[in-house]
Design an enzyme around this catalytic site. Sequence first.
Site, PDB file in Angstrom:
ATOM      1  N   VAL A 186       0.846  -1.206   0.000  1.00 14.69           N
ATOM      2  CA  VAL A 186       0.000   0.000   0.000  1.00 14.69           C
ATOM      3  C   VAL A 186       0.876   1.249   0.000  1.00 14.69           C
ATOM      4  CG1 VAL A 186      -1.775   1.306   1.240  1.00 14.69           C
ATOM      5  CG2 VAL A 186      -1.886  -1.178   1.224  1.00 14.69           C
ATOM      6  N   GLY A 187       1.873   1.275   0.886  1.00 15.91           N
ATOM      7  CA  GLY A 187       2.701   2.470   1.044  1.00 15.91           C
ATOM      8  C   GLY A 187       3.466   2.828  -0.222  1.00 15.91           C
ATOM      9  N   ASP A 223      10.410   3.014   6.276  1.00 10.02           N
ATOM     10  CA  ASP A 223      10.161   1.657   6.794  1.00 10.02           C
ATOM     11  C   ASP A 223      11.133   1.399   7.937  1.00 10.02           C
ATOM     12  OD1 ASP A 223       9.443  -1.283   6.918  1.00 10.02           O
ATOM     13  OD2 ASP A 223       8.306  -0.721   5.140  1.00 10.02           O
ATOM     14  N   ASN A 258      -0.372  -4.678  15.821  1.00  9.66           N
ATOM     15  CA  ASN A 258      -0.476  -3.477  14.987  1.00  9.66           C
ATOM     16  C   ASN A 258      -0.700  -2.218  15.822  1.00  9.66           C
ATOM     17  OD1 ASN A 258       0.163  -4.765  12.670  1.00  9.66           O
ATOM     18  ND2 ASN A 258      -1.878  -4.764  11.787  1.00  9.66           N
ATOM     19  N   VAL A 274      -4.132   4.011   7.680  1.00 13.14           N
ATOM     20  CA  VAL A 274      -4.567   2.988   6.723  1.00 13.14           C
ATOM     21  C   VAL A 274      -4.442   1.591   7.360  1.00 13.14           C
ATOM     22  CG1 VAL A 274      -4.143   2.001   4.417  1.00 13.14           C
ATOM     23  CG2 VAL A 274      -3.862   4.456   4.774  1.00 13.14           C
ATOM     24  N   ARG A 320     -15.235   0.484  -4.255  1.00 12.78           N
ATOM     25  CA  ARG A 320     -15.586  -0.904  -4.622  1.00 12.78           C
ATOM     26  C   ARG A 320     -17.049  -0.966  -5.040  1.00 12.78           C
ATOM     27  NH1 ARG A 320     -11.894  -3.389   0.210  1.00 12.78           N
ATOM     28  NH2 ARG A 320     -10.072  -3.751  -1.099  1.00 12.78           N
ATOM     29  N   HIS A 340     -14.846  -0.318   9.193  1.00 13.88           N
ATOM     30  CA  HIS A 340     -14.235  -0.968   8.040  1.00 13.88           C
ATOM     31  C   HIS A 340     -14.163  -2.471   8.317  1.00 13.88           C
ATOM     32  CE1 HIS A 340     -11.919  -1.313   4.464  1.00 13.88           C
ATOM     33  NE2 HIS A 340     -10.776  -1.590   5.050  1.00 13.88           N
TER      34      HIS A 340
HETATM   35  N1  APR Z   1       7.579   1.236  11.202  1.00 12.50           N
HETATM   36  C1  APR Z   1       7.555   1.395   9.852  1.00 12.50           C
HETATM   37  N2  APR Z   1       7.141   0.444   9.017  1.00 12.50           N
HETATM   38  C2  APR Z   1       6.730  -0.715   9.531  1.00 12.50           C
HETATM   39  C3  APR Z   1       6.714  -0.944  10.928  1.00 12.50           C
HETATM   40  C4  APR Z   1       7.153   0.093  11.777  1.00 12.50           C
HETATM   41  N3  APR Z   1       7.173  -0.047  13.086  1.00 12.50           N
HETATM   42  N4  APR Z   1       6.268  -2.206  11.137  1.00 12.50           N
HETATM   43  C5  APR Z   1       5.995  -2.745   9.938  1.00 12.50           C
HETATM   44  N5  APR Z   1       6.285  -1.840   8.958  1.00 12.50           N
HETATM   45  C6  APR Z   1       6.221  -2.004   7.519  1.00 12.50           C
HETATM   46  C7  APR Z   1       6.641  -3.387   7.057  1.00 12.50           C
HETATM   47  O1  APR Z   1       8.060  -3.542   7.110  1.00 12.50           O
HETATM   48  C8  APR Z   1       6.103  -3.410   5.637  1.00 12.50           C
HETATM   49  O2  APR Z   1       7.046  -2.945   4.695  1.00 12.50           O
HETATM   50  O3  APR Z   1       4.907  -1.873   7.027  1.00 12.50           O
HETATM   51  C9  APR Z   1       4.911  -2.440   5.705  1.00 12.50           C
HETATM   52  C10 APR Z   1       3.574  -3.118   5.475  1.00 12.50           C
HETATM   53  O4  APR Z   1       3.549  -3.532   4.143  1.00 12.50           O
HETATM   54  P1  APR Z   1       2.820  -4.859   3.637  1.00 12.50           P
HETATM   55  O5  APR Z   1       3.158  -5.992   4.543  1.00 12.50           O
HETATM   56  O6  APR Z   1       3.104  -4.970   2.169  1.00 12.50           O
HETATM   57  O7  APR Z   1       1.291  -4.549   3.882  1.00 12.50           O
HETATM   58  P2  APR Z   1       0.317  -3.687   2.956  1.00 12.50           P
HETATM   59  O8  APR Z   1      -0.377  -4.567   1.999  1.00 12.50           O
HETATM   60  O9  APR Z   1       1.033  -2.495   2.461  1.00 12.50           O
HETATM   61  O10 APR Z   1      -0.776  -3.234   4.027  1.00 12.50           O
HETATM   62  C11 APR Z   1      -0.451  -2.311   5.040  1.00 12.50           C
HETATM   63  O11 APR Z   1      -2.650  -1.403   5.189  1.00 12.50           O
HETATM   64  O12 APR Z   1      -4.607  -2.001   4.113  1.00 12.50           O
HETATM   65  C12 APR Z   1      -3.862  -2.100   5.292  1.00 12.50           C
HETATM   66  O13 APR Z   1      -4.504  -4.266   6.213  1.00 12.50           O
HETATM   67  C13 APR Z   1      -3.478  -3.538   5.593  1.00 12.50           C
HETATM   68  O14 APR Z   1      -2.692  -3.103   7.837  1.00 12.50           O
HETATM   69  C14 APR Z   1      -2.299  -3.338   6.502  1.00 12.50           C
HETATM   70  C15 APR Z   1      -1.652  -2.063   5.930  1.00 12.50           C
END
Ligand code: APR
Length: 309
Positions: A13-14, A33, A97, A120, A153, A177
């Site tokens: 997402v990011g 990150d 989380n 998010v 959606r 949500h």
């Molecule tokens: N600080 C910064 N980044 C972090 C931390 C932290 N303390 N902990 C985890 N992360 C990073 C992870 O390293 C990872 O790169 O957050 C990122 C999450 O990315 P993905 O696992 O690809 O998840 P994504 O699909 O992007 O979803 C992120 O959004 O829609 C929501 O449910 C979904 O909670 C989830 C979030």
Amino acid sequence: MQKKITVVGAGNVGATLAQRLAEMELGDVVLVDIPQLDGMPQGKALDMAESGPIMGYDSKVIGATSYDPTAGSDVVVITAGIPRKPGMSRDDLLKTNAGIVKAVTEQVARLSPDAVLIIVSNPLDAMCLVAMQTSKFPRNRVLGMAGVLDSSRMRSFIAEALGVSAECVHATVLGGHGDTMVPLPRFSTVSGIPITELMTPERIAQINQRTRDGGAEVVKLLKTGSAFYAPSAATAEMVESILKDKKKVLPCAVYLQGEYGINGLFVGVPVKLGAKGMEEIVQVKLTHEEDAALQKSAAAVKELCCSLK
Ligand code: APR
């Protein structure tokens, strides 16, 4: 001066969001990150910067594993978190989380005390509460992204069912949500015409259910993660409305203090988004049935927040 947007969490997402924001030239983007992944956000940011000449943008994209480059951000989006792992309960995920969102919020609130926060990370409505309590920001500057996604959606399903352009379809989805979200067909239209005039109640019921299951449908197909194209698009629309002070009316999770009969919870309702963040909660009169569904959804959010304590 160029605006600054921080995106925390350089995952699906990011990173997709950072790309969209750069392409929309909404400001310079800092993608952050964790230190254990040093090189990853920097590599993605460099790759995005190198696509600027082709895509025609001059926004800077900076990757980081520390928070110093985020200082003075106008908007901070938090996508950091972990997905649910096998054997992990919903409560375990909630607590993990919440810890992540708390730690991230402490850093960003210290360095960008005037920012608007957009959350998010899931479970969304509970994570918003964590971010507001940690940042101590006023409620107009803490928003959750959910309603824009859920509505998008629903809009796409309506457009598909009627064979019309998705652009002229609007939809309203309120509530938390999750499974209890509240799609509102009465406030969903095709160029101003309520869909209740255009489709059978059965067809509308199917669309409502598919909207509620929208996230799960994508997860089931992907198998290894959750949706990110539509979530990042939804977040980008919120960022744009704030940074351009457009005052779009969009469904967002905000902290309610009596509006819609709900108190002390983040729940999705229509709000006006502008330079100050949430500038107004738009209150519409709901039918008895719609209101009952919204209260049920708020009760589910409350239960989630209670299990955090
Ligand atoms: N600080 C910064 N980044 C972090 C931390 C932290 N303390 N902990 C985890 N992360 C990073 C992870 O390293 C990872 O790169 O957050 C990122 C999450 O990315 P993905 O696992 O690809 O998840 P994504 O699909 O992007 O979803 C992120 O959004 O829609 C929501 O449910 C979904 O909670 C989830 C979030």
